[in-house]
Motif scaffolding. Structure first.
Motif, mmCIF file in Angstrom:
data_model
loop_
_atom_site.group_PDB
_atom_site.id
_atom_site.type_symbol
_atom_site.label_atom_id
_atom_site.label_comp_id
_atom_site.label_asym_id
_atom_site.label_seq_id
_atom_site.Cartn_x
_atom_site.Cartn_y
_atom_site.Cartn_z
ATOM 1 N N LEU A 9 -8.801 6.098 -0.988
ATOM 2 C CA LEU A 9 -8.321 4.727 -0.809
ATOM 3 C C LEU A 9 -8.888 4.135 0.471
ATOM 4 O O LEU A 9 -9.317 2.970 0.499
ATOM 5 C CB LEU A 9 -6.788 4.686 -0.758
ATOM 6 C CG LEU A 9 -5.995 5.194 -1.963
ATOM 7 C CD1 LEU A 9 -4.508 4.915 -1.763
ATOM 8 C CD2 LEU A 9 -6.484 4.562 -3.254
ATOM 9 N N GLN B 275 -5.541 9.533 -0.379
ATOM 10 C CA GLN B 275 -5.584 8.611 0.757
ATOM 11 C C GLN B 275 -6.984 8.486 1.352
ATOM 12 O O GLN B 275 -7.394 7.394 1.773
ATOM 13 C CB GLN B 275 -4.576 9.055 1.815
ATOM 14 C CG GLN B 275 -3.130 8.835 1.377
ATOM 15 C CD GLN B 275 -2.124 9.324 2.384
ATOM 16 O OE1 GLN B 275 -2.041 8.812 3.500
ATOM 17 N NE2 GLN B 275 -1.339 10.318 1.996
ATOM 18 N N ASP C 150 -11.176 1.415 -1.076
ATOM 19 C CA ASP C 150 -10.388 0.180 -1.080
ATOM 20 C C ASP C 150 -10.359 -0.513 0.276
ATOM 21 O O ASP C 150 -10.366 -1.743 0.340
ATOM 22 C CB ASP C 150 -8.955 0.476 -1.531
ATOM 23 C CG ASP C 150 -8.869 0.869 -2.989
ATOM 24 O OD1 ASP C 150 -9.103 0.001 -3.844
ATOM 25 O OD2 ASP C 150 -8.589 2.045 -3.269
ATOM 26 N N HIS D 41 0.835 -1.206 0.000
ATOM 27 C CA HIS D 41 0.000 0.000 0.000
ATOM 28 C C HIS D 41 0.870 1.255 0.000
ATOM 29 O O HIS D 41 0.701 2.155 -0.843
ATOM 30 C CB HIS D 41 -0.924 -0.041 1.227
ATOM 31 C CG HIS D 41 -1.546 1.265 1.586
ATOM 32 N ND1 HIS D 41 -1.776 1.649 2.890
ATOM 33 C CD2 HIS D 41 -1.988 2.304 0.840
ATOM 34 C CE1 HIS D 41 -2.334 2.834 2.927
ATOM 35 N NE2 HIS D 41 -2.470 3.264 1.700
#
Length: 573
Positions: A477, A474, A481, A314
């Motif tokens: 994400l 970020q 994610d 990551h």
């Protein structure tokens, strides 16, 4: 990724630090507080009083734009460490009537009478960060009136009244603001007007106001009242502009009445990329927003969810994508009136596939050259977002740039001029961001917005210089994610990569891969693995930005979140 035991002491301390509020019964280890839910309206700002002002405006019938203007005016008083009417403004507005996004670029230009030759005459290789030379025309007030003309429902006098009242009667200074104010005073007190208007006297001399102390700014109250009574021209073509002109003439400056009178911001079309089914919107240059879109395009081919938040994969993939996007940022992002950027190509999936070949899972990019796309067709800031009962949403960011700006505080006006001109490049006339009179500098402040299936999903931002596009990515994400909620996505520990090629100053070029700064909460194994790959990893306190967000709920109403690293508040009704 192989792992060897090789950890520097500061990094070890970082990795062993506690990771958020792990004892919360909700099971969200990174959330310092719960999300805020409300049926009608929501505001999220970096100061609780500004948030309450925004809600009061909407309760009284004002739109989300009215609320954002009122909150921004209050923040210029309450958080002068990050913004004020001496700075610039950018905004994205979702209009529920037309179901469209509207972008506004409220950045000002360099003085017409200040030439590049003047810097050379003074022997300067870089534009200094403080004093008269980095000052550009402040665009915020013009931005307020442009937004209000199109989307406002209350009068501007009504919108500015709360800030005027707090400026006259006073308000208690909050903790984070007091900290940065105290840091600014030693640097800026030498500049005329600053100490008299932005410090308090005690038996030892003059100092910044302390946490909890009442702060008043009657000069700013008078200035805002003139704007409320006389409109934008009271600021750009009236006594305020004449006072600014006289002040700079008296103190070796160049910003003039003519520069102020000539200023106009502009409506711009937001641009977007699709990331895993979500359309992410930013404003085009002269800001850096499209860097976030480039990073997302580079990361989309990777199964980040399977790697997990905080894994070596990551962090490594994010940092490498950031390096490539920032190389283009240094080459292409500038005032489009002087150097148009190939925006469509830069944010295309085709270009991301081409550039993405430079990312390796087991090698660190030491250098990152910009791409050569062909056209197919620290600094402190405030960020706020508002949403009203009709479905209008505002994503607004405003800044004086470097903390409290240039330090130049015109006599009796109660605000400090920005130092955004420091972002120009000297000594290379071919550089897209080279200094020129009447030019807008490269800008770091960027609002963001996300739609899904043509409907609004998220209005958000992460202030903080070069951290901003990194933070924008970020947050998404974390939500898309890694499955975090709105508050947890902001509170989770952040990654900050420093050392990329820069578009400003001397336009320094990255040759060593830069440095990863990790906030406390990342696993020790991740730090070890990153160092084993060859990354330079270090601990840093504070460069991780400030986040506010509002999410539209499909079933109606709003969800809000506020930055745990700031003094802010998300609230609704």
């Amino acid at each position: 990724m192989s792992v060897r035991i090789r950890v520097l002491l500061p990094v070890l301390l970082l990795a062993l630090a506690p990771a958020g509020a792990a004892d919360r019964i909700t099971g969200q280890p990174f959330a310092t507080r719960s999300e805020v839910h409300a049926p009608s309206a929501m505001a999220a700002t970096s100061h609780p009083l500004a948030t309450q002002i925004a809600l009061d405006v909407m309760k009284a019938g004002g739109s989300a734009v009215d609320a954002a203007i009122a909150a921004n005016a209050a923040l210029g008083l309450m958080e002068p460490t990050g913004n004020g009417i001496g700075g610039d403004l950018f905004a994205i507005v979702w209009d529920p009537k037309t179901r469209k996004l509207h972008g506004y670029n409220g950045s000002g230009r360099s003085p017409k009478s200040l030439t590049a030759a003047e810097f050379a005459r003074r022997g300067l290789d870089d534009i200094p960060p403080h004093g008269p030379l980095p000052v550009t025309v402040p665009g915020t007030v013009d931005g307020w009136f442009a937004l209000h003309e199109r989307f406002g429902r209350r009068t501007m006098a009504q919108n500015l009244a709360p800030a005027i009242r707090y400026a006259r009667d006073g308000h208690p200074v909050h903790e984070t603001i007091a900290y940065y104010w105290a840091r600014s005073v030693p640097r800026l007190s030498k500049w005329p007007g600053f100490s008299e208007q932005f410090t308090v006297a005690d038996g030892q001399g003059r100092r910044a106001p302390r946490t909890g102390e009442t702060w008043k700014n009657p000069n700013l109250a008078d200035t805002l009242q003139k704007i409320a009574d006389g409109g934008r021209d009271a600021f750009y073509a009236g006594d305020i502009a004449r006072t600014i002109d006289a002040y700079f003439r008296a103190h070796d400056g160049f910003l003039s009445y003519e520069d102020m009178a000539a200023h106009r911001g502009e409506w711009v079309e937001p641009v977007s990329t699709r990331y895993r089914g979500y359309d992410v919107w930013e404003l085009p240059p002269n800001g850096q927003g499209i860097a976030a879109l480039q990073i997302l395009n580079l990361l989309e081919p990777y199964d980040l969810a399977s790697y997990g938040f905080g894994s070596p994969e990551h962090v490594h993939l994010f940092v490498e994508a950031k390096k490539l996007a920032f190389a283009d940022r240094a080459r292409w992002y500038a005032d489009p009136a002087f150097h148009p950027a190939p925006v469509a190509k830069l944010i295309s999936k085709e270009y991301a596939r081409e550039r993405g070949r430079l990312i390796s899972p087991d090698r660190v990019l030491r250098e990152a050259q910009p791409g050569t796309p062909r056209q197919l067709e620290e600094g402190d800031t405030i960020y706020l977002t508002t949403a009203d009962a009709d479905g209008m949403m505002v994503s607004l960011i405003q800044s004086n740039y470097r903390g409290m700006g240039s330090g130049m505080a015109p006599t009796g006006l109660g605000f400090i001029l920005q130092d955004r001109g420091e972002q120009f490049v000297l000594g290379d006339a071919s550089h897209p961001n080279a200094y020129a009179p009447g030019k807008r500098p490269f800008h770091t402040i960027i609002p963001a917005f996300v739609t899904k299936d043509g409907a609004p999903w998220l209005s958000y931002g992460v202030m903080g210089g070069a951290m901003q596009p990194q933070g924008h990515v970020q947050i998404l994400l974390n939500m898309i994610d890694f499955g975090m909620n709105l508050q947890e996505a902001g509170d989770a520990p952040r990654i900050h990569h420093d050392g990329s090629t820069e578009p400003a100053g001397r336009a320094t070029v990255m040759s060593d891969g830069g440095r990863i700064e990790l906030e406390s909460g990342f696993p020790q194994a991740t730090v070890r693995a990153l160092m084993d790959l060859g990354h330079s990893v270090r601990w840093a306190q504070g460069p991780y930005g400030g986040y506010q967000a509002i999410m539209a709920n499909p079933q109606g109403g709003w969800t809000g979140a506020s930055e745990s690293r700031k003094d802010g508040q998300a609230a609704g009704y």
